[in-house]
Design an enzyme around this catalytic site. Sequence first.
Site, mmCIF file in Angstrom:
data_model
loop_
_atom_site.group_PDB
_atom_site.id
_atom_site.type_symbol
_atom_site.label_atom_id
_atom_site.label_comp_id
_atom_site.label_asym_id
_atom_site.label_seq_id
_atom_site.Cartn_x
_atom_site.Cartn_y
_atom_site.Cartn_z
ATOM 1 N N PHE A 66 -91.953 53.960 -74.490
ATOM 2 C CA PHE A 66 -91.780 52.871 -73.458
ATOM 3 C C PHE A 66 -91.736 51.631 -74.113
ATOM 4 O O PHE A 66 -90.591 50.756 -73.730
ATOM 5 C CB PHE A 66 -93.071 52.921 -72.567
ATOM 6 C CG PHE A 66 -93.025 53.987 -71.399
ATOM 7 C CD1 PHE A 66 -91.817 54.666 -71.367
ATOM 8 C CD2 PHE A 66 -93.950 54.185 -70.363
ATOM 9 C CE1 PHE A 66 -91.854 55.859 -70.345
ATOM 10 C CE2 PHE A 66 -93.868 55.172 -69.369
ATOM 11 C CZ PHE A 66 -92.684 55.992 -69.422
ATOM 12 N N HIS A 110 -102.245 62.587 -69.245
ATOM 13 C CA HIS A 110 -101.283 62.176 -68.126
ATOM 14 C C HIS A 110 -100.474 63.427 -67.675
ATOM 15 O O HIS A 110 -99.593 63.152 -67.070
ATOM 16 C CB HIS A 110 -100.301 61.220 -68.954
ATOM 17 C CG HIS A 110 -101.103 59.757 -69.222
ATOM 18 N ND1 HIS A 110 -100.507 58.828 -69.745
ATOM 19 C CD2 HIS A 110 -102.547 59.454 -68.619
ATOM 20 C CE1 HIS A 110 -101.732 57.950 -70.156
ATOM 21 N NE2 HIS A 110 -102.650 58.259 -69.343
HETATM 22 P P1 NAD Z 1 -95.647 53.019 -75.804
HETATM 23 O O1 NAD Z 1 -94.251 53.192 -75.574
HETATM 24 O O2 NAD Z 1 -96.434 52.024 -74.945
HETATM 25 O O3 NAD Z 1 -95.893 52.964 -77.322
HETATM 26 C C1 NAD Z 1 -95.344 53.763 -78.361
HETATM 27 C C2 NAD Z 1 -95.902 52.841 -79.591
HETATM 28 O O4 NAD Z 1 -95.493 54.091 -80.589
HETATM 29 C C3 NAD Z 1 -95.131 51.766 -79.976
HETATM 30 O O5 NAD Z 1 -96.357 50.868 -80.357
HETATM 31 C C4 NAD Z 1 -94.392 51.940 -80.917
HETATM 32 O O6 NAD Z 1 -94.279 50.782 -82.056
HETATM 33 C C5 NAD Z 1 -94.827 53.254 -81.759
HETATM 34 N N1 NAD Z 1 -93.960 54.232 -82.348
HETATM 35 C C6 NAD Z 1 -92.669 54.359 -81.836
HETATM 36 N N2 NAD Z 1 -92.163 55.492 -82.727
HETATM 37 C C7 NAD Z 1 -93.270 55.768 -83.696
HETATM 38 C C8 NAD Z 1 -93.284 56.515 -84.807
HETATM 39 N N3 NAD Z 1 -92.046 57.331 -85.090
HETATM 40 N N4 NAD Z 1 -94.242 56.403 -85.397
HETATM 41 C C9 NAD Z 1 -95.256 55.702 -85.382
HETATM 42 N N5 NAD Z 1 -95.146 54.916 -84.126
HETATM 43 C C10 NAD Z 1 -94.206 54.842 -83.371
HETATM 44 O O7 NAD Z 1 -96.602 54.483 -75.695
HETATM 45 P P2 NAD Z 1 -97.901 54.935 -75.079
HETATM 46 O O8 NAD Z 1 -98.957 54.140 -75.593
HETATM 47 O O9 NAD Z 1 -98.055 56.101 -75.310
HETATM 48 O O10 NAD Z 1 -97.786 54.593 -73.600
HETATM 49 C C11 NAD Z 1 -96.810 55.083 -72.865
HETATM 50 C C12 NAD Z 1 -97.092 56.026 -71.309
HETATM 51 O O11 NAD Z 1 -95.922 56.560 -71.087
HETATM 52 C C13 NAD Z 1 -97.980 57.231 -71.766
HETATM 53 O O12 NAD Z 1 -99.087 56.892 -70.615
HETATM 54 C C14 NAD Z 1 -97.276 58.298 -71.822
HETATM 55 O O13 NAD Z 1 -97.651 59.190 -70.454
HETATM 56 C C15 NAD Z 1 -95.919 57.642 -71.441
HETATM 57 N N6 NAD Z 1 -94.776 58.261 -72.083
HETATM 58 C C16 NAD Z 1 -94.728 59.552 -72.547
HETATM 59 C C17 NAD Z 1 -93.517 60.191 -73.220
HETATM 60 C C18 NAD Z 1 -93.797 61.568 -73.888
HETATM 61 O O14 NAD Z 1 -94.209 62.241 -73.175
HETATM 62 N N7 NAD Z 1 -93.208 61.819 -75.046
HETATM 63 C C19 NAD Z 1 -92.610 59.401 -73.470
HETATM 64 C C20 NAD Z 1 -92.559 57.877 -72.943
HETATM 65 C C21 NAD Z 1 -93.671 57.508 -72.200
#
Ligand code: NAD
Length: 243
Positions: free
Chosen positions: A37, A123
């Site tokens: 996100f 979640h």
């Molecule tokens: P976020 O998007 O807020 O933050 C992601 C973080 O991960 C960022 O700080 C980014 O810099 C870092 N990041 C990205 N790629 C990376 C990598 N390869 N290695 C290390 N760091 C990396 O995500 P969040 O804190 O999980 O919160 C977002 C909400 O969105 C969650 O509650 C989740 O439920 C949901 N979400 C889930 C998915 C999924 O299931 N894959 C995807 C998007 C959002």
Amino acid sequence: MDASEKKEVLRQWIKESGNIVFFGGAGVSTESNIPDFRGVDGLYRQKYKYRPETILSHSFYETHTEEFFAFYRDKMLFPEAQPNAAHLALARLEEQGKCKAVVTQNIDGLHQAAGSKKVLELHGSVLRNTCSRCGRPYGLQTILESEGIPRCECGGVIKPDVVLYEEGLDQETLQEAVRCIREADMLIVGGTSLTVYPAAGLIDYYRGRRLVLINKSETGMDGRADLLLNGPISILAECLPKA
Ligand code: NAD
């Protein structure tokens, strides 16, 4: 300490630890081509008529159900995604008896696909869906193949078992996450911006001295880490003890 010294410390700590808990977020799955996100290519930097937090909220789901599902199918479902090196490393650590739980904010099911057994999904999961009228369970395929609002045979709307904004977390899952984190001798936090509550507050329950934070960008909790690695979560895979 430079990056390679930090990795050496992580390697050593993992080697010494018998009760690791991992707490992660969307950044764990970006290397599986699922956008996060708030990262650089994240969903929040793309433009929509409504903000993603709005679309993914309970009230929007109730009032704009068809629009919700259009966005949800388009941006939240990645049926082709495969576990990456970090998912596999965590499954391996569990197999070695070191990782006692993966606490995740992700909804993609990739930790289980990698082989992790103890996964606490704060979640929910896109893989589980339930008719809001009769309670019949459905898999992901039903949502993917449906058009407009997915409906059960009974006529009820099939709702994904995903926690939307404004909705509460499953209390049993949350309590088990608290218990695991409280008992951990090492907490590895990674791939999360630590901005979504109450999930981000879980770090407060950790009582040990080995809080490791691995993230590509800065977080508001960097100062609390005993070991801070600014980089990709796949670093974990480089720091596994030899079998
Ligand atoms: P976020 O998007 O807020 O933050 C992601 C973080 O991960 C960022 O700080 C980014 O810099 C870092 N990041 C990205 N790629 C990376 C990598 N390869 N290695 C290390 N760091 C990396 O995500 P969040 O804190 O999980 O919160 C977002 C909400 O969105 C969650 O509650 C989740 O439920 C949901 N979400 C889930 C998915 C999924 O299931 N894959 C995807 C998007 C959002």
